[in-house]
Design a protein around this motif. Structure first.
Motif, PDB file in Angstrom:
ATOM      1  N   ASP A  38      37.153  35.085  40.313  1.00  0.00           N
ATOM      2  CA  ASP A  38      35.704  35.051  40.479  1.00  0.00           C
ATOM      3  C   ASP A  38      35.298  34.276  41.733  1.00  0.00           C
ATOM      4  OD1 ASP A  38      35.363  36.637  38.258  1.00  0.00           O
ATOM      5  OD2 ASP A  38      34.906  34.971  36.915  1.00  0.00           O
ATOM      6  N   ALA A  39      36.036  33.238  42.081  1.00  0.00           N
ATOM      7  CA  ALA A  39      35.729  32.460  43.286  1.00  0.00           C
ATOM      8  C   ALA A  39      35.950  33.284  44.552  1.00  0.00           C
ATOM      9  CB  ALA A  39      36.577  31.197  43.324  1.00  0.00           C
ATOM     10  N   ALA A  40      36.856  34.262  44.499  1.00  0.00           N
ATOM     11  CA  ALA A  40      37.176  35.090  45.663  1.00  0.00           C
ATOM     12  C   ALA A  40      36.471  36.448  45.645  1.00  0.00           C
ATOM     13  CB  ALA A  40      38.682  35.298  45.739  1.00  0.00           C
ATOM     14  N   ALA A  41      35.581  36.672  44.690  1.00  0.00           N
ATOM     15  CA  ALA A  41      34.920  37.975  44.555  1.00  0.00           C
ATOM     16  C   ALA A  41      34.089  38.293  45.797  1.00  0.00           C
ATOM     17  CB  ALA A  41      34.037  37.996  43.312  1.00  0.00           C
ATOM     18  N   PRO A  42      34.014  39.573  46.180  1.00  0.00           N
ATOM     19  CA  PRO A  42      33.225  39.962  47.340  1.00  0.00           C
ATOM     20  C   PRO A  42      31.733  40.023  47.031  1.00  0.00           C
ATOM     21  CG  PRO A  42      34.231  41.897  46.347  1.00  0.00           C
ATOM     22  CD  PRO A  42      34.744  40.692  45.581  1.00  0.00           C
ATOM     23  N   LEU A  43      30.948  40.120  48.081  1.00  0.00           N
ATOM     24  CA  LEU A  43      29.505  40.329  47.953  1.00  0.00           C
ATOM     25  C   LEU A  43      29.246  41.782  47.569  1.00  0.00           C
ATOM     26  CD1 LEU A  43      28.377  38.471  51.203  1.00  0.00           C
ATOM     27  CD2 LEU A  43      28.368  37.575  48.854  1.00  0.00           C
ATOM     28  N   LEU A  44      28.074  42.048  47.016  1.00  0.00           N
ATOM     29  CA  LEU A  44      27.717  43.405  46.618  1.00  0.00           C
ATOM     30  C   LEU A  44      27.751  44.363  47.810  1.00  0.00           C
ATOM     31  CD1 LEU A  44      26.766  45.454  44.521  1.00  0.00           C
ATOM     32  CD2 LEU A  44      24.434  44.582  44.823  1.00  0.00           C
ATOM     33  N   THR A  45      27.338  43.912  48.986  1.00  0.00           N
ATOM     34  CA  THR A  45      27.334  44.780  50.164  1.00  0.00           C
ATOM     35  C   THR A  45      28.742  45.125  50.645  1.00  0.00           C
ATOM     36  OG1 THR A  45      27.158  42.856  51.621  1.00  0.00           O
ATOM     37  CG2 THR A  45      25.095  43.961  51.004  1.00  0.00           C
ATOM     38  N   GLU A  46      29.741  44.420  50.146  1.00  0.00           N
ATOM     39  CA  GLU A  46      31.127  44.636  50.573  1.00  0.00           C
ATOM     40  C   GLU A  46      31.918  45.555  49.644  1.00  0.00           C
ATOM     41  OE1 GLU A  46      31.703  40.237  52.649  1.00  0.00           O
ATOM     42  OE2 GLU A  46      32.370  40.527  50.587  1.00  0.00           O
ATOM     43  N   VAL A  47      31.279  46.042  48.578  1.00  0.00           N
ATOM     44  CA  VAL A  47      32.017  46.869  47.614  1.00  0.00           C
ATOM     45  C   VAL A  47      31.384  48.246  47.476  1.00  0.00           C
ATOM     46  CG1 VAL A  47      32.809  44.874  46.286  1.00  0.00           C
ATOM     47  CG2 VAL A  47      30.711  46.017  45.598  1.00  0.00           C
ATOM     48  N   GLU A  48      32.218  49.196  47.133  1.00  0.00           N
ATOM     49  CA  GLU A  48      31.753  50.526  46.737  1.00  0.00           C
ATOM     50  C   GLU A  48      31.892  50.548  45.218  1.00  0.00           C
ATOM     51  OE1 GLU A  48      30.160  53.740  46.001  1.00  0.00           O
ATOM     52  OE2 GLU A  48      30.159  53.133  48.111  1.00  0.00           O
ATOM     53  N   THR A  49      30.779  50.480  44.520  1.00  0.00           N
ATOM     54  CA  THR A  49      30.817  50.293  43.067  1.00  0.00           C
ATOM     55  C   THR A  49      31.265  51.525  42.317  1.00  0.00           C
ATOM     56  OG1 THR A  49      28.514  50.955  42.717  1.00  0.00           O
ATOM     57  CG2 THR A  49      28.936  48.615  43.228  1.00  0.00           C
ATOM     58  N   GLY A  50      31.019  52.704  42.884  1.00  0.00           N
ATOM     59  CA  GLY A  50      31.331  53.944  42.168  1.00  0.00           C
ATOM     60  C   GLY A  50      30.189  54.454  41.309  1.00  0.00           C
ATOM     61  N   PHE A  51      29.074  53.716  41.297  1.00  0.00           N
ATOM     62  CA  PHE A  51      27.912  54.126  40.507  1.00  0.00           C
ATOM     63  C   PHE A  51      26.805  54.639  41.423  1.00  0.00           C
ATOM     64  CE2 PHE A  51      29.978  50.841  37.947  1.00  0.00           C
ATOM     65  CZ  PHE A  51      30.163  51.531  36.765  1.00  0.00           C
ATOM     66  N   VAL A  52      26.235  55.763  41.068  1.00  0.00           N
ATOM     67  CA  VAL A  52      25.138  56.349  41.836  1.00  0.00           C
ATOM     68  C   VAL A  52      23.985  56.599  40.874  1.00  0.00           C
ATOM     69  CG1 VAL A  52      24.411  58.293  43.256  1.00  0.00           C
ATOM     70  CG2 VAL A  52      26.750  57.430  43.435  1.00  0.00           C
ATOM     71  N   TYR A  53      22.803  56.200  41.287  1.00  0.00           N
ATOM     72  CA  TYR A  53      21.597  56.408  40.484  1.00  0.00           C
ATOM     73  C   TYR A  53      21.297  57.903  40.394  1.00  0.00           C
ATOM     74  CZ  TYR A  53      16.789  55.718  38.881  1.00  0.00           C
ATOM     75  OH  TYR A  53      15.626  55.724  38.172  1.00  0.00           O
ATOM     76  N   PRO A  54      20.970  58.384  39.199  1.00  0.00           N
ATOM     77  CA  PRO A  54      20.737  59.832  39.053  1.00  0.00           C
ATOM     78  C   PRO A  54      19.575  60.347  39.887  1.00  0.00           C
ATOM     79  CG  PRO A  54      20.510  58.690  36.927  1.00  0.00           C
ATOM     80  CD  PRO A  54      20.825  57.668  37.961  1.00  0.00           C
TER      81      PRO A  54
END
Length: 187
Positions: A171-187
């Protein structure tokens, strides 16, 4: 009796269920698929998890599992209290990056439903806090993801100071939201 309250983000709810007490103790249906289906919540849970955090300030999250192992979560506290956070991580969502927080405790006997497409985390507010949660997909290490609990773009307002927080190395090394591709797209 089941009370369901919207928490401001699409699909995130506080759920309160009846607690029947007598001199022996109490009984409570913490999940009743039929009653919750009557109010529009239909989820097939496949796994129960439980955690114990020995100290106040333990942070667990922000976590999610990427599709196809995305999880709905129903979280409750067995002993103690937590501040629980859900963050919308669905690309294109009008509330992308927004968060809601709710205090859950054994005294309040409340739960939070966090749907797929949301990162989830909590911080313990007292020592020896036990948390139980149901999930709608099994754990998959290769789909397990994290986002920084203190991401400034999310701006979650945790009730414990950063100096008093206890995090895992992950958790201390987790990336920022802007640095990840979550795989979720809003319908």
């Amino acid at each position: 009796m089941v009370e369901v309250r919207k928490l401001g983000l699409d699909g995130v709810f506080e759920i309160r269920v009846a607690k029947f007490e007598d001199p022996r103790g109490f009984l409570s249906e913490t999940w009743n698929a039929g009653k919750l289906a009557d109010v529009g919540i239909a989820i097939d849970f496949v796994q129960d998890n439980q955690s114990l955090s020995r100290q106040r300030g333990v942070v667990r999250g922000l976590h999610y599992q990427a599709p196809p192992f995305a999880q709905d979560k129903l979280v409750r506290v067995l002993r103690g209290s937590i501040f629980d956070v859900a963050v919308d991580i669905r690309k294109g969502s009008p509330s992308f990056g927004d968060w809601v927080g709710l205090t859950l405790s054994d005294k309040e006997w409340n739960q939070i439903l966090v749907p797929k497409g949301f990162a989830h985390g909590f911080v313990t507010l007292e020592p020896d806090t036990e948390v139980a949660y149901k999930v709608s997909a099994p754990y998959s290490q290769s789909h397990d993801r994290s986002i920084r609990f203190d991401d400034p773009d999310i701006g979650a307002e945790w009730p414990v100071t950063a100096a008093d927080m206890i995090l895992s190395a992950k958790d201390a090394a987790a990336p920022l939201l802007t640095e990840v591709e979550t795989g979720f797209v809003y319908p």
